[in-house]
Design a protein around this motif. Structure first.
Motif, PDB file in Angstrom:
ATOM      1  N   VAL A  43       0.821  -1.209   0.000  1.00  0.00           N
ATOM      2  CA  VAL A  43       0.000   0.000   0.000  1.00  0.00           C
ATOM      3  C   VAL A  43       0.858   1.263   0.000  1.00  0.00           C
ATOM      4  N   SER A  44       2.094   1.139   0.487  1.00  0.00           N
ATOM      5  CA  SER A  44       2.968   2.316   0.532  1.00  0.00           C
ATOM      6  C   SER A  44       3.746   2.520  -0.772  1.00  0.00           C
ATOM      7  N   LEU A  45       3.532   1.620  -1.732  1.00  0.00           N
ATOM      8  CA  LEU A  45       4.258   1.714  -2.992  1.00  0.00           C
ATOM      9  C   LEU A  45       4.010   3.034  -3.712  1.00  0.00           C
ATOM     10  N   PHE A  46       2.763   3.493  -3.701  1.00  0.00           N
ATOM     11  CA  PHE A  46       2.423   4.703  -4.435  1.00  0.00           C
ATOM     12  C   PHE A  46       3.150   5.926  -3.863  1.00  0.00           C
ATOM     13  N   GLN A  47       3.414   5.905  -2.558  1.00  0.00           N
ATOM     14  CA  GLN A  47       4.209   6.976  -1.960  1.00  0.00           C
ATOM     15  C   GLN A  47       5.651   6.920  -2.468  1.00  0.00           C
ATOM     16  N   GLU A  48       6.172   5.706  -2.650  1.00  0.00           N
ATOM     17  CA  GLU A  48       7.530   5.551  -3.179  1.00  0.00           C
ATOM     18  C   GLU A  48       7.618   6.056  -4.615  1.00  0.00           C
ATOM     19  N   LEU A  49       6.587   5.817  -5.391  1.00  0.00           N
ATOM     20  CA  LEU A  49       6.571   6.310  -6.768  1.00  0.00           C
ATOM     21  C   LEU A  49       6.587   7.835  -6.789  1.00  0.00           C
ATOM     22  N   GLU A  50       5.828   8.435  -5.886  1.00  0.00           N
ATOM     23  CA  GLU A  50       5.811   9.899  -5.796  1.00  0.00           C
ATOM     24  C   GLU A  50       7.188  10.432  -5.389  1.00  0.00           C
ATOM     25  N   ARG A  51       7.875   9.681  -4.546  1.00  0.00           N
ATOM     26  CA  ARG A  51       9.171  10.131  -4.039  1.00  0.00           C
ATOM     27  C   ARG A  51      10.274  10.012  -5.094  1.00  0.00           C
ATOM     28  N   HIS A  52      10.210   8.954  -5.908  1.00  0.00           N
ATOM     29  CA  HIS A  52      11.292   8.698  -6.857  1.00  0.00           C
ATOM     30  C   HIS A  52      11.055   9.316  -8.231  1.00  0.00           C
ATOM     31  N   HIS A  53       9.815   9.563  -8.597  1.00  0.00           N
ATOM     32  CA  HIS A  53       9.484  10.143  -9.908  1.00  0.00           C
ATOM     33  C   HIS A  53      10.140   9.379 -11.064  1.00  0.00           C
ATOM     34  N   PRO A  54       9.854   8.085 -11.214  1.00  0.00           N
ATOM     35  CA  PRO A  54      10.471   7.335 -12.318  1.00  0.00           C
ATOM     36  C   PRO A  54       9.829   7.677 -13.659  1.00  0.00           C
ATOM     37  N   HIS A  55      10.582   7.443 -14.732  1.00  0.00           N
ATOM     38  CA  HIS A  55      10.035   7.539 -16.083  1.00  0.00           C
ATOM     39  C   HIS A  55       9.512   6.182 -16.552  1.00  0.00           C
ATOM     40  N   ILE A  56      10.188   5.106 -16.091  1.00  0.00           N
ATOM     41  CA  ILE A  56       9.807   3.751 -16.474  1.00  0.00           C
ATOM     42  C   ILE A  56       9.783   2.879 -15.223  1.00  0.00           C
ATOM     43  N   VAL A  57       8.751   2.051 -15.102  1.00  0.00           N
ATOM     44  CA  VAL A  57       8.649   1.082 -14.021  1.00  0.00           C
ATOM     45  C   VAL A  57       8.740  -0.323 -14.623  1.00  0.00           C
ATOM     46  N   ILE A  58       9.595  -1.165 -14.040  1.00  0.00           N
ATOM     47  CA  ILE A  58       9.682  -2.581 -14.398  1.00  0.00           C
ATOM     48  C   ILE A  58       8.937  -3.372 -13.336  1.00  0.00           C
ATOM     49  N   LEU A  59       8.012  -4.207 -13.770  1.00  0.00           N
ATOM     50  CA  LEU A  59       7.102  -4.896 -12.846  1.00  0.00           C
ATOM     51  C   LEU A  59       7.032  -6.362 -13.213  1.00  0.00           C
ATOM     52  N   ASP A  60       7.009  -7.257 -12.219  1.00  0.00           N
ATOM     53  CA  ASP A  60       6.848  -8.668 -12.538  1.00  0.00           C
ATOM     54  C   ASP A  60       5.383  -9.092 -12.401  1.00  0.00           C
ATOM     55  N   ASP A  61       5.070 -10.204 -13.037  1.00  0.00           N
ATOM     56  CA  ASP A  61       3.691 -10.698 -13.089  1.00  0.00           C
ATOM     57  C   ASP A  61       2.994 -10.773 -11.727  1.00  0.00           C
ATOM     58  N   PRO A  62       3.599 -11.420 -10.732  1.00  0.00           N
ATOM     59  CA  PRO A  62       2.908 -11.536  -9.442  1.00  0.00           C
ATOM     60  C   PRO A  62       2.571 -10.185  -8.821  1.00  0.00           C
ATOM     61  N   SER A  63       3.462  -9.213  -8.985  1.00  0.00           N
ATOM     62  CA  SER A  63       3.199  -7.891  -8.421  1.00  0.00           C
ATOM     63  C   SER A  63       2.014  -7.228  -9.106  1.00  0.00           C
ATOM     64  N   LEU A  64       1.899  -7.428 -10.417  1.00  0.00           N
ATOM     65  CA  LEU A  64       0.769  -6.850 -11.147  1.00  0.00           C
ATOM     66  C   LEU A  64      -0.537  -7.442 -10.666  1.00  0.00           C
ATOM     67  N   ASN A  65      -0.521  -8.725 -10.346  1.00  0.00           N
ATOM     68  CA  ASN A  65      -1.746  -9.375  -9.875  1.00  0.00           C
ATOM     69  C   ASN A  65      -2.233  -8.798  -8.551  1.00  0.00           C
ATOM     70  N   THR A  66      -1.306  -8.307  -7.730  1.00  0.00           N
ATOM     71  CA  THR A  66      -1.702  -7.743  -6.436  1.00  0.00           C
ATOM     72  C   THR A  66      -1.964  -6.243  -6.499  1.00  0.00           C
ATOM     73  N   LEU A  67      -1.671  -5.635  -7.660  1.00  0.00           N
ATOM     74  CA  LEU A  67      -1.859  -4.187  -7.823  1.00  0.00           C
ATOM     75  C   LEU A  67      -2.651  -3.905  -9.104  1.00  0.00           C
ATOM     76  N   PRO A  68      -3.919  -4.302  -9.159  1.00  0.00           N
ATOM     77  CA  PRO A  68      -4.690  -4.166 -10.401  1.00  0.00           C
ATOM     78  C   PRO A  68      -4.882  -2.730 -10.861  1.00  0.00           C
ATOM     79  N   THR A  69      -4.798  -1.763  -9.953  1.00  0.00           N
ATOM     80  CA  THR A  69      -4.998  -0.360 -10.348  1.00  0.00           C
ATOM     81  C   THR A  69      -3.696   0.329 -10.767  1.00  0.00           C
TER      82      THR A  69
END
Length: 220
Positions: A43-69
């Protein structure tokens, strides 16, 4: 190369081996990429995204399944998404492209494929495994065409300024939001809000889909 000119890359995974591999790859072959590290899906991932301001995110399949939004959130913030997958099932991968995934790398591919995907995605180009490229792209593009044919009315809701922004993106698909804003004489935040409204009106996710739509309906 200065950090400001680098493509900022962030990973989302709960697998330490994946994270270690990405860390080694992008540390040994940084090129135009700035490795920001990784974070597990939570749940705190979105705060990390705000903090790092990435241009590209690399994500694995299992993580996508737990983060549908997550794909919609990344599209809203103009962050491109690369998916690491073990799946060979085309239908599922088609769905991911339709939801905004711009790069797909199969875990059986050589590690260098991730670098290829990063280079392609950083330039707003779709990247998929070579062995399924033709079938996957044909089906995905067909879906986008069918979807846009069913929803052309969104074009009529576009303002003059929104059409101007679309034309600029079509002719400069690799330009960063800051540069686009400077060319239009508006703040970067204003540009991002305008682009978000365009995506909502046209029911699209990401620049690649917007460029395809604009070319099909002669908005370029």
């Amino acid at each position: 190369m200065s950090p400001d000119s680098s493509v900022r890359v962030f990973a989302i995974t709960s697998h330490q081996l994946v994270l270690t591999g990405l860390n080694t790859l992008l540390t040994d072959h940084p090129g135009n990429f700035l490795w920001l590290g990784g974070y597990p899906p939570s749940v705190s991932l979105f705060q990390e995204l705000e903090r790092h301001h990435p241009h590209i995110v690399i994500l694995d399949d299992p993580s996508l399944n737990t983060l549908p939004t997550l794909p919609a959130h990344l599209a809203e913030h103009h962050i491109e998404l690369i998916l690491l997958t073990q799946s060979d099932e085309l239908k599922g991968l088609e769905v991911q492209i339709q939801q905004g995934v711009l790069g797909i790398v199969h875990t059986s591919e050589p590690l260098g494929s991730i670098l290829g995907a990063l280079h392609a995605v950083s330039q707003q180009h779709l990247w998929v495994p070579a062995r399924m490229r033709e079938r996957l792209l044909t089906k995905a593009f067909s879906f986008m065409t069918q979807k846009s044919n069913k929803n052309p009315s969104g074009i009529h809701g576009l303002s003059i300024k929104e059409k101007e922004l679309i034309r600029l993106i079509v002719h400069h698909p690799e330009a960063k939001a800051l540069a686009l804003g400077e060319w239009l004489g508006i703040q970067e935040s204003t540009l991002r809000n305008r682009l978000s409204r365009i995506y909502q009106k046209l029911h699209l996710h990401g620049r690649a889909a917007l460029v395809m739509f604009a070319q099909q309906y002669h908005l370029d």
